[in-house]
Scaffold this active site. Structure first.
Site, PDB file in Angstrom:
ATOM      1  N   HIS A 468       0.935  -1.296   0.070  1.00 24.98           N
ATOM      2  CA  HIS A 468       0.091  -0.064  -0.073  1.00 24.98           C
ATOM      3  C   HIS A 468       0.738   1.197  -0.042  1.00 24.98           C
ATOM      4  O   HIS A 468       0.858   2.091  -1.151  1.00 24.98           O
ATOM      5  CB  HIS A 468      -0.937   0.162   1.293  1.00 24.98           C
ATOM      6  CG  HIS A 468      -1.709   1.326   1.272  1.00 24.98           C
ATOM      7  ND1 HIS A 468      -2.980   1.139   0.921  1.00 24.98           N
ATOM      8  CD2 HIS A 468      -1.632   2.587   1.740  1.00 24.98           C
ATOM      9  CE1 HIS A 468      -3.606   2.522   1.178  1.00 24.98           C
ATOM     10  NE2 HIS A 468      -2.826   3.262   1.580  1.00 24.98           N
ATOM     11  N   GLU A 469       1.680   1.445   0.805  1.00 25.04           N
ATOM     12  CA  GLU A 469       2.584   2.449   1.176  1.00 25.04           C
ATOM     13  C   GLU A 469       3.615   2.625  -0.225  1.00 25.04           C
ATOM     14  O   GLU A 469       3.928   3.823  -0.679  1.00 25.04           O
ATOM     15  CB  GLU A 469       3.305   2.779   2.459  1.00 25.04           C
ATOM     16  CG  GLU A 469       2.697   2.485   3.584  1.00 25.04           C
ATOM     17  CD  GLU A 469       1.430   3.760   3.767  1.00 25.04           C
ATOM     18  OE1 GLU A 469       1.553   4.522   2.945  1.00 25.04           O
ATOM     19  OE2 GLU A 469       0.443   3.244   4.254  1.00 25.04           O
ATOM     20  N   HIS A 472       1.704   4.427  -3.013  1.00 27.92           N
ATOM     21  CA  HIS A 472       1.850   5.791  -2.554  1.00 27.92           C
ATOM     22  C   HIS A 472       3.076   6.170  -3.265  1.00 27.92           C
ATOM     23  O   HIS A 472       3.219   7.423  -3.960  1.00 27.92           O
ATOM     24  CB  HIS A 472       1.605   6.185  -1.490  1.00 27.92           C
ATOM     25  CG  HIS A 472       0.122   6.120  -0.956  1.00 27.92           C
ATOM     26  ND1 HIS A 472      -0.892   6.742  -1.325  1.00 27.92           N
ATOM     27  CD2 HIS A 472      -0.300   5.698   0.158  1.00 27.92           C
ATOM     28  CE1 HIS A 472      -2.243   6.637  -0.739  1.00 27.92           C
ATOM     29  NE2 HIS A 472      -1.680   5.752   0.159  1.00 27.92           N
ATOM     30  N   HIS A 475       3.453   6.776  -6.817  1.00 35.40           N
ATOM     31  CA  HIS A 475       2.907   7.794  -7.444  1.00 35.40           C
ATOM     32  C   HIS A 475       3.783   9.075  -7.295  1.00 35.40           C
ATOM     33  O   HIS A 475       3.939   9.960  -7.936  1.00 35.40           O
ATOM     34  CB  HIS A 475       1.604   7.905  -6.649  1.00 35.40           C
ATOM     35  CG  HIS A 475       0.316   8.839  -7.156  1.00 35.40           C
ATOM     36  ND1 HIS A 475      -0.751   9.080  -6.539  1.00 35.40           N
ATOM     37  CD2 HIS A 475       0.326   9.305  -8.332  1.00 35.40           C
ATOM     38  CE1 HIS A 475      -1.448   9.776  -7.305  1.00 35.40           C
ATOM     39  NE2 HIS A 475      -0.728  10.075  -8.395  1.00 35.40           N
TER      40      HIS A 475
HETATM   41 ZN   LIG Z   1      -3.105   5.147   1.544  1.00 35.23          ZN
END
Ligand SMILES: [Zn+2]
Length: 676
Positions: A468-469, A472, A475
């Site tokens: 998940h991290e 990010h 991105h």
């Molecule tokens: Zn998040």
């Protein structure tokens, strides 16, 4: 002159001088950077030349670079490597920063220049990101009342001030009501069903209050496992009723405050020219309109509601077979029986899985996944300074060797670091004076630290968190563009979780897990049976939990689409909003609104739907990978080109359509959750 925060770093990629920064450097750095920022803003406002996009909007975007640099380091270290002195500095500088923001947002000369550019926009030849920057800049002023008459500006300020105080009061009431309750147990028999770790925590809580026995309260770490595991229905009921009646009547009553907060928001929105608070909030989101949000919630609710009712009916029948004497599943019994059923049918403990998820292997696998999908490489740099010896630094390179970002990874807990996991930037991507500054990206987690004998081993949840991290982080690292406020993760709130939640999907893909998950001692590959259980358990009671989230979203909308003062009292408004989508029996003297932090004092007003919105985006996006292959380079390249690289430089709905070829499709989430 020797403050390392104020002189550009001479290290490769402008890496911050964590080796030289000392506590005493922060305050003078903030002071100097704020003064520099103000001087830059003054120069833009006082420019004798007619306002243009470049000399006003772009100049304003790039002003305050020194302050961005200092803040970008300070506030991240405040979370990850803090102490009392840092906390003290934070308290001192916070008002300075508020004052700096007001210095810009209340500057009428500056706004007049921005407005002149905005008014003349039809004749300007601007790129898409420039158009977006102009719009964001203009709206930044108007959404805080820049267009109001002097009298209305006063009203606006008074409403805002009253709202701030009421939000604080609301939060304090919830906290006080939560703390006011405790359940003391002195007879060990009443702990029946509770696992040892829950008992230990409760005994510890009792000792801290100078009591003997076990103490339970309404904080999540105490309340949630009690409802799941306690075999004593009457105690579960007592705790459930207390939890669901927080700030409902009594000395910390929030019922009138709910009405007052939403009424003030309605007035503010209408003063600024919006139909209601939801319209004001949604303007800045990907969804944009209340109609789009309702459509999404309705499309998810229609098949989920009967599915959730079926899940509960099935559970009731099973529980009755185990001796449950009720004719319906009561809300304080659902978590308990749900957990018992899960333990029997999907049992999979962290301890079974952890030996297969050695942190070092997981990191290599996650990097490898990014290489397979996007062609990027991670080269560890041990020569650059970190803020703690545990932090690792990587030079992230594109397939052609081009430097994309420095990536800081900070995995282990320690004092001075807050709990949880997050991604952040020390520096955003920007182009200043024709020179590109690539981002400095970081992820921070609290995984178990290795010992002399045992390496760091992750639970499956932690592996999902890492993905998940890292999503990010991609991105941030793959960002292209020139304006810091429009690159990387600086996107609409209902869009920002797409890259992160998308990555979580790989944690459930057997083909990917089998590439790296080996027992750290024996080297044995993770057994298929374990992976199958993992995947099967994923959607356990998915419809029930989906309806629960949808109900919160509907309640949020009911409060924030009021276009006149509410006719109903708080409980009646809530019942009306949720009528027709109940799954468990409705219990009198319980209320969600009086302790619903997210929407009343937590910044998610008219935004609770975002959780489901983001899930639809990621499920729909991942379905394309499933169609074309979970390691398909072309699909990944399209995701990079249309989503990851673009940040918020264009309308997010447009970016999404370019990648996926259609509007976000709720059917994808319903399929993923096996509801249809
Ligand atoms: Zn998040």
């Amino acid at each position: 002159m020797d403050n390392p925060l104020l002189i550009p770093s001479s290290l490769p990629f402008g890496a911050p001088r964590f080796d030289l920064i000392r506590t005493e450097h922060w305050k003078p750095a903030f002071q100097a950077a704020i003064a520099e920022g103000k001087a830059e803003v003054d120069a833009i406002a006082a420019n004798p030349a007619p306002p243009t996009f470049a000399n006003t909007v772009e100049a304003l975007e790039l002003a305050g670079a020194a302050l961005d640099r200092v803040s970008g380091l300070f506030f991240n270290l405040l979370e990850a490597e803090s102490d009392d002195a840092m906390q003290q500095i934070a308290e001192e500088v916070s008002p300075w920063l508020t004052e700096y923001e007001l210095y810009i947002s209340l500057n009428e000369t500056l706004f007049a220049r921005v407005k002149a550019v905005w008014d003349g926009r039809a004749a300007l030849r601007l790129d898409p990101d420039q158009r977006k920057l102009l719009e964001e800049s203009y709206k930044g002023f108007t959404r805080s009342g820049a267009l109001l008459s002097p009298a209305d500006k006063k009203t606006y300020a008074a409403l805002e001030e009253e709202l701030d105080l009421l939000e604080l009061k609301y939060g304090k009431n919830v906290l006080d009501a939560t703390n006011a309750f405790s359940l003391e147990i002195t007879d060990e028999a009443e702990l029946e069903g509770l696992p040892q770790y829950v008992r230990d925590a409760a005994a510890q809580a009792a000792r801290e209050k100078g009591k003997t026995g076990w103490l339970f309260d309404l904080s999540h770490p105490s309340y949630v496992p009690f409802l799941q595991f306690s075999a004593r229905a009457e105690l579960r009921e007592q705790l459930w009723r207390a939890f669901n009646a927080r700030a409902l009547g009594g000395p910390h009553d929030n019922r009138q405050i709910c009405l007052k907060i939403t009424e003030l928001r309605r007035q503010i929105a209408q003063l600024l020219g919006y139909a209601d608070w939801a319209a004001y909030e949604l303007e800045e989101r990907m969804a944009k309109s209340i109609g789009a949000v309702r459509k999404l919630l309705d499309e998810l609710m229609a098949p989920s509601l009967p599915a959730a009712r079926r899940e509960v009916a099935d559970l009731l029948a099973w529980a009755q077979g185990q001796g449950y004497a009720q004719t319906q599943m009561l809300p304080w019994d659902f978590p308990y029986w749900s957990e018992r059923y899960r333990a029997e049918h999907y049992a999979l403990s962290d301890e079974q899985l952890k030996p297969y998820f050695r942190l070092e292997d997981c990191i290599a696998a996650v990097f490898g996944l990014a290489t397979r999908l996007y062609g990027v490489q991670f080269v560890e740099r041990t020569d650059l300074p970190a803020y703690h010896p545990d932090v690792r630094i990587y030079d992230v390179q594109d397939a052609d060797g081009r430097h994309l970002a420095l990536f800081y990874a900070d995995f282990f807990p320690r004092s001075g670091k807050r709990s949880g996991a997050w991604m952040t930037n020390f520096r955003e991507l920007a182009v200043r004076g024709g020179v590109e500054e690539r981002p400095l990206v970081s992820i921070v987690t609290n995984f178990t630290k290795p010992t002399a004998d045992v390496p760091s081993l992750l639970t499956h949840d932690e592996l999902t968190t890492l993905l998940h991290e890292f999503g990010h982080a991609l991105h941030g690292m793959l960002a292209e563009g020139r304006y810091p406020s429009l690159t990387g993760t600086n996107v609409a709130r209902d869009f920002v979780e797409l890259p992160s939640q998308l990555m979580e999907n790989w944690a459930f893909e057997p083909a990917w897990l089998h590439t790296f998950a080996r027992h750290w001692q024996t080297g044995e590959a993770i057994p298929d049976a374990l992976v199958e259980r993992l995947v099967a358990a994923r959607n356990y009671h998915a419809a029930y939990f989906q309806v629960r989230q949808l109900r919160f979203g509907l309640l949020d909308l009911a409060w924030h689409t009021l276009q006149e003062p509410a006719n109903d009292e708080t409980e009646a408004l809530e019942r009306a909003a949720l009528a027709g989508c109940t799954v468990l029996p409705d219990i009198p003297d319980s209320c969600i609104s009086t302790s619903f932090h997210h929407i009343f004092d937590g910044g998610y007003s008219a935004g609770y739907y975002s959780y489901k919105w983001a899930e639809v985006l990621e499920a729909d996006a991942f379905s394309l990978f499933q169609e074309r292959g979970i390691l398909d380079r072309a699909t990944a390249a399209s995701f990079r080109e249309n989503v990851l690289s673009k940040g918020g430089s264009e309308d997010e709905a447009l970016l999404y359509r370019r990648f996926r070829g259609h509007e976000p499709d709720p059917q994808a989430l319903l399929k993923k959750l096996e509801i249809i």
